[in-house]
Design an enzyme around this catalytic site. Structure first.
Site, mmCIF file in Angstrom:
data_model
loop_
_atom_site.group_PDB
_atom_site.id
_atom_site.type_symbol
_atom_site.label_atom_id
_atom_site.label_comp_id
_atom_site.label_asym_id
_atom_site.label_seq_id
_atom_site.Cartn_x
_atom_site.Cartn_y
_atom_site.Cartn_z
ATOM 1 N N ASP A 55 0.848 -1.199 0.000
ATOM 2 C CA ASP A 55 0.000 0.000 0.000
ATOM 3 C C ASP A 55 0.878 1.242 0.000
ATOM 4 O OD1 ASP A 55 -2.994 1.060 0.879
ATOM 5 O OD2 ASP A 55 -1.389 2.275 1.737
ATOM 6 N N TYR A 60 2.553 10.106 -0.162
ATOM 7 C CA TYR A 60 3.722 9.620 0.558
ATOM 8 C C TYR A 60 5.034 9.979 -0.149
ATOM 9 C CZ TYR A 60 0.172 6.550 2.713
ATOM 10 O OH TYR A 60 -0.945 6.047 3.332
ATOM 11 N N LYS A 85 -3.124 5.988 -3.936
ATOM 12 C CA LYS A 85 -4.218 6.891 -3.576
ATOM 13 C C LYS A 85 -4.018 8.258 -4.213
ATOM 14 C CE LYS A 85 -3.915 4.690 0.933
ATOM 15 N NZ LYS A 85 -2.462 4.400 0.889
ATOM 16 N N HIS A 118 -7.875 9.637 -1.479
ATOM 17 C CA HIS A 118 -7.220 9.589 -0.170
ATOM 18 C C HIS A 118 -8.046 10.257 0.929
ATOM 19 C CE1 HIS A 118 -2.890 9.170 1.567
ATOM 20 N NE2 HIS A 118 -3.800 8.892 2.471
ATOM 21 N N LEU A 202 -2.159 -0.287 14.430
ATOM 22 C CA LEU A 202 -1.585 -0.391 15.776
ATOM 23 C C LEU A 202 -1.711 0.924 16.534
ATOM 24 C CD1 LEU A 202 1.646 -2.416 14.893
ATOM 25 C CD2 LEU A 202 -0.590 -3.288 15.571
ATOM 26 N N ILE A 240 -3.026 -3.241 7.101
ATOM 27 C CA ILE A 240 -1.744 -2.927 6.454
ATOM 28 C C ILE A 240 -0.754 -2.341 7.462
ATOM 29 C CG2 ILE A 240 -2.519 -2.701 4.062
ATOM 30 C CD1 ILE A 240 -2.890 0.332 4.587
ATOM 31 N N LYS A 242 2.624 -1.165 9.219
ATOM 32 C CA LYS A 242 3.819 -0.582 8.617
ATOM 33 C C LYS A 242 4.971 -0.609 9.616
ATOM 34 C CE LYS A 242 6.322 3.472 8.658
ATOM 35 N NZ LYS A 242 6.531 4.564 9.650
ATOM 36 N N ARG A 248 10.231 -6.954 12.757
ATOM 37 C CA ARG A 248 8.835 -6.631 13.051
ATOM 38 C C ARG A 248 7.938 -6.999 11.880
ATOM 39 N NH1 ARG A 248 9.781 -0.641 15.706
ATOM 40 N NH2 ARG A 248 11.058 -1.329 17.479
ATOM 41 N N ASN A 252 4.771 -9.313 12.417
ATOM 42 C CA ASN A 252 3.438 -8.864 11.999
ATOM 43 C C ASN A 252 2.770 -9.854 11.060
ATOM 44 O OD1 ASN A 252 3.786 -6.525 13.494
ATOM 45 N ND2 ASN A 252 4.258 -5.224 11.733
#
Length: 286
Positions: A55, A60, A85, A118, A202, A240, A242, A248, A252
């Site tokens: 994603d 970004y 997006k 978005h 999270l 999703i 990150k 990690r 995940n």
């Protein structure tokens, strides 16, 4: 080549033909706030670990790095799912079409799997929800994207664009975590046939120290982060998480060997505080 993680696939009832069955991997890898210089390394690591759903977003500024990682991976295109997006300055038709061309060039793709609006920008001067959605439908009909959807849309936004066009978003990607479980918005998405996807699953780390999550994690001999990701999956959400740390990323993804009981699911549900870590959709305007 790495083996894909065993992420359950969920069906989107939308495609280039309007009836095609489009299948999205339920667990993906998010790239929010991963810099352009770090994106290629992070996505390469995620793909090597077995993630097949990536994603990103125009906002970004890392689509080119994501694209380089995809191209270098050697993974067949049909095994990958890529979402991007539409950025806030690009809602007007000509800007949206131009920016989509740039997204595709940066990602190095001929067909994108999912393209989202978005933010709704519902109160921004010169921006119209319906006009933006009509442009998204035009992009869908071009055959260059398999499905279109939205992000951060509230119930009134969803009903406005569906009533005006007859085309339902395949996905609504929203901030969603145990401190903001979005029960009412999820129910509207379900009613309308929209798949809910969780960003900031999270809670940007704010949820991880919760003692109730620690208790559930200890019962299952897993980490609080794994409990949270499993909670998303068992609610039927696309999620999703990150991170830029490979260990990690592996943790995940290691969430398919255990299951939360009904009591544990209820305990995590009860943590809801209506606490946002990001902006409320009505506050994001241009």
């Amino acid at each position: 080549m790495s083996t894909a993680i065993p992420a359950k696939a969920l069906t989107l009832h939308q495609g280039t033909s309007g009836t095609e069955t489009v299948v999205i991997p339920q667990l993906g890898f998010g790239t929010y706030k991963i810099t352009a210089s770090d994106a290629e390394r992070a996505v390469t690591a995620a793909l090597e670990i077995g993630y097949r759903h990536i994603d990103t977003a125009q906002m970004y500024g890392n689509e080119a790095g994501v694209g380089r990682a995809l191209a270098a991976s050697g993974i067949p295109r049909e095994q990958l799912w890529v979402t991007s997006k539409l950025n806030n300055p690009n809602h007007r038709r000509d800007d949206a079409l131009r920016s989509f061309d740039t997204t595709m060039a940066d990602l190095g793709l001929e067909v994108l799997d999912l393209f989202l609006v978005h933010w709704p920008l519902a109160a921004s001067p010169g921006i119209d929800l319906v006009d933006t959605w009509r442009t998204m439908i035009e992009i869908l009909n071009s055959g260059r994207v398999r499905a279109i959807g939205v992000s951060n849309y509230q119930p009134e936004h969803l009903r406005t664009i569906i009533d005006a066009t007859g085309v339902t978003p395949a996905v609504n990607q929203i901030e969603l975590h145990p401190y903001l479980n979005q029960r009412q918005l999820r129910a509207v998405d379900d009613e309308l046939g929209i798949l809910t996807e969780s960003w900031s699953p999270l809670g940007r780390g704010r949820v991880l120290d919760d003692p109730e999550l620690a208790r559930v994690a200890a019962e299952l001999d897993v980490t609080p982060a794994q409990v949270i990701i499993r909670w998303h999956l068992q609610h039927g959400l696309v999620v999703i998480p990150k991170t830029t740390h490979p260990e990690r990323m592996r943790a995940n993804a290691d969430v398919f060997g255990f299951k939360l009981t009904d009591a544990q699911m209820a305990a995590v549900d009860a943590l809801d505080r209506d606490l946002r870590t990001g902006s409320h959709p009505d506050q994001v305007q241009i």
